[in-house]
Design a protein around this motif. Structure first.
Motif, PDB file in Angstrom:
ATOM      1  N   VAL A 182       0.850   5.313   0.258  1.00 23.91           N
ATOM      2  CA  VAL A 182       0.089   6.500   0.661  1.00 23.91           C
ATOM      3  C   VAL A 182       0.905   7.729   0.288  1.00 23.91           C
ATOM      4  CG1 VAL A 182      -0.973   7.762   2.562  1.00 23.91           C
ATOM      5  CG2 VAL A 182      -1.002   5.259   2.562  1.00 23.91           C
ATOM      6  N   ARG A 192     -11.263  13.743  -0.134  1.00 27.56           N
ATOM      7  CA  ARG A 192     -11.495  13.634  -1.570  1.00 27.56           C
ATOM      8  C   ARG A 192     -12.162  12.308  -1.904  1.00 27.56           C
ATOM      9  NH1 ARG A 192      -8.069  16.962  -4.861  1.00 27.56           N
ATOM     10  NH2 ARG A 192      -6.780  18.341  -3.588  1.00 27.56           N
ATOM     11  N   LYS A 250     -12.383   4.621  -0.715  1.00 25.63           N
ATOM     12  CA  LYS A 250     -12.132   5.290   0.556  1.00 25.63           C
ATOM     13  C   LYS A 250     -10.688   5.765   0.598  1.00 25.63           C
ATOM     14  CE  LYS A 250     -12.533   4.669   5.560  1.00 25.63           C
ATOM     15  NZ  LYS A 250     -12.869   3.721   6.657  1.00 25.63           N
ATOM     16  N   GLN A 251     -10.503   7.063   0.699  1.00 25.16           N
ATOM     17  CA  GLN A 251      -9.182   7.664   0.698  1.00 25.16           C
ATOM     18  C   GLN A 251      -8.898   8.341   2.039  1.00 25.16           C
ATOM     19  OE1 GLN A 251      -6.787   7.614  -1.828  1.00 25.16           O
ATOM     20  NE2 GLN A 251      -8.138   6.084  -2.757  1.00 25.16           N
ATOM     21  N   THR A 264       0.841  -1.191   0.000  1.00 24.13           N
ATOM     22  CA  THR A 264       0.000   0.000   0.000  1.00 24.13           C
ATOM     23  C   THR A 264       0.878   1.243   0.000  1.00 24.13           C
ATOM     24  OG1 THR A 264      -1.784  -1.126   1.177  1.00 24.13           O
ATOM     25  CG2 THR A 264      -1.781   1.283   1.232  1.00 24.13           C
ATOM     26  N   LYS A 294      -2.938  11.944   1.737  1.00 21.66           N
ATOM     27  CA  LYS A 294      -3.909  12.431   0.764  1.00 21.66           C
ATOM     28  C   LYS A 294      -4.526  11.323  -0.077  1.00 21.66           C
ATOM     29  CE  LYS A 294      -3.635  16.872   1.590  1.00 21.66           C
ATOM     30  NZ  LYS A 294      -4.819  17.658   2.016  1.00 21.66           N
ATOM     31  N   GLN A 295      -3.693  10.443  -0.612  1.00 24.32           N
ATOM     32  CA  GLN A 295      -4.186   9.392  -1.499  1.00 24.32           C
ATOM     33  C   GLN A 295      -3.543   8.061  -1.133  1.00 24.32           C
ATOM     34  OE1 GLN A 295      -6.455   9.413  -3.837  1.00 24.32           O
ATOM     35  NE2 GLN A 295      -6.805  11.558  -4.333  1.00 24.32           N
ATOM     36  N   ALA A 296      -4.281   6.966  -1.367  1.00 21.03           N
ATOM     37  CA  ALA A 296      -3.768   5.630  -1.076  1.00 21.03           C
ATOM     38  C   ALA A 296      -4.034   4.702  -2.255  1.00 21.03           C
ATOM     39  CB  ALA A 296      -4.415   5.071   0.191  1.00 21.03           C
ATOM     40  N   TYR A 297      -3.085   3.822  -2.522  1.00 23.37           N
ATOM     41  CA  TYR A 297      -3.192   2.868  -3.628  1.00 23.37           C
ATOM     42  C   TYR A 297      -2.607   1.532  -3.183  1.00 23.37           C
ATOM     43  CZ  TYR A 297      -3.557   7.286  -6.134  1.00 23.37           C
ATOM     44  OH  TYR A 297      -3.925   8.547  -6.529  1.00 23.37           O
ATOM     45  N   ALA A 327     -12.829   9.254  -4.647  1.00 20.77           N
ATOM     46  CA  ALA A 327     -12.161   8.585  -5.764  1.00 20.77           C
ATOM     47  C   ALA A 327     -13.042   7.450  -6.255  1.00 20.77           C
ATOM     48  CB  ALA A 327     -10.796   8.056  -5.342  1.00 20.77           C
ATOM     49  N   ARG A 355      -7.208   1.203  -6.831  1.00 24.05           N
ATOM     50  CA  ARG A 355      -7.476   2.486  -6.180  1.00 24.05           C
ATOM     51  C   ARG A 355      -8.780   2.361  -5.406  1.00 24.05           C
ATOM     52  NH1 ARG A 355      -8.064   7.211 -10.231  1.00 24.05           N
ATOM     53  NH2 ARG A 355     -10.043   6.170 -10.639  1.00 24.05           N
TER      54      ARG A 355
END
Length: 216
Positions: free
Chosen positions: A93, A126, A121-122, A91, A101-104, A128, A118
């Motif tokens: 972040v 924001r 839930k971020q 993961t 801010k963002q996680a993948y 997504a 993706r």
């Protein structure tokens, strides 16, 4: 000189982070002070603790990791993969300063090539669109070089994202087999040429003998 290079790399990393943070629907924000430096945190299989990198101290590494997900803004989602073929999950972040801010979810060893998920839930507010994507071919080596415990992958073809088979099969990289096949093919070609020459020679000899008999 080194400081200048680091400063430029940090600016590039921050620019990539800004692009990543715009992947989902956003609302316009008023101009404000310069945002804090970008950063990434990687967690996953075989990692006892999170790997945290900041553009201040590791600009090249941060840029490389963010580059693995920065193209998703213009990428099409793919079909859901077979979960049993995904391999280890890592993961990533993306941070702005100390704020996630963002996680993948990255799967560098997935069957058929790297995959990215993706989640809807971020970490930030924001929104997504959840979806699966094909990842960059360089994902495994990029994660390994920044500190993720992955085995070195020598058969990766450099390039961007896309579908289909993404790795060179191991049995395709076999110079001994290729040489043997080339020699065998050359041998067959030489034998064929000899057979053609002999056939032509016997034919000419037969024609010559026939002409002599008729001329008597």
């Amino acid at each position: 000189m080194v400081r200048t290079v680091r400063r430029v790399a940090a600016i590039v990393a921050s620019g990539l982070a800004a692009g990543v943070l715009s992947l989902g629907p956003t609302t316009s924000a008023s101009a404000g002070p310069t945002p804090p430096p970008a950063g990434v945190e990687v967690t996953g299989a075989g990692m006892a603790e999170p790997l945290r990198l900041s553009a201040d101290t590791h600009p090249t590494e941060v840029s490389a990791v963010i580059d693995q997900v920065s193209f998703l803004a213009n990428a099409r989602t793919s079909a859901d993969p077979d979960k049993s073929d995904l391999g280890p999950k890592y993961t990533v972040v993306v941070f702005t300063g100390e704020t996630p801010k963002q996680a993948y979810d990255l799967y560098p060893k997935a069957s058929g090539g790297p995959r990215i998920y993706r989640p809807a839930k971020q970490p930030s507010s924001r929104k997504a669109t959840a979806g699966w994507f094909f990842g960059r071919l360089t994902m495994s080596e990029t994660l390994r070089t920044v500190g993720v415990p992955l085995e070195r992958q020598l058969d990766t073809v450099g390039g961007g994202a896309g579908g289909g088979e993404r790795l060179i099969p191991e049995d395709a990289i076999n110079p001994t087999r290729d040489i043997d096949e080339a020699l065998s093919e050359l041998q067959r070609l030489l034998l064929l040429n000899v057979a053609v020459v002999l056939t032509i020679g016997f034919g000419l000899a037969g024609i010559t003998l026939l002409i002599r008999r008729r001329s008597r």
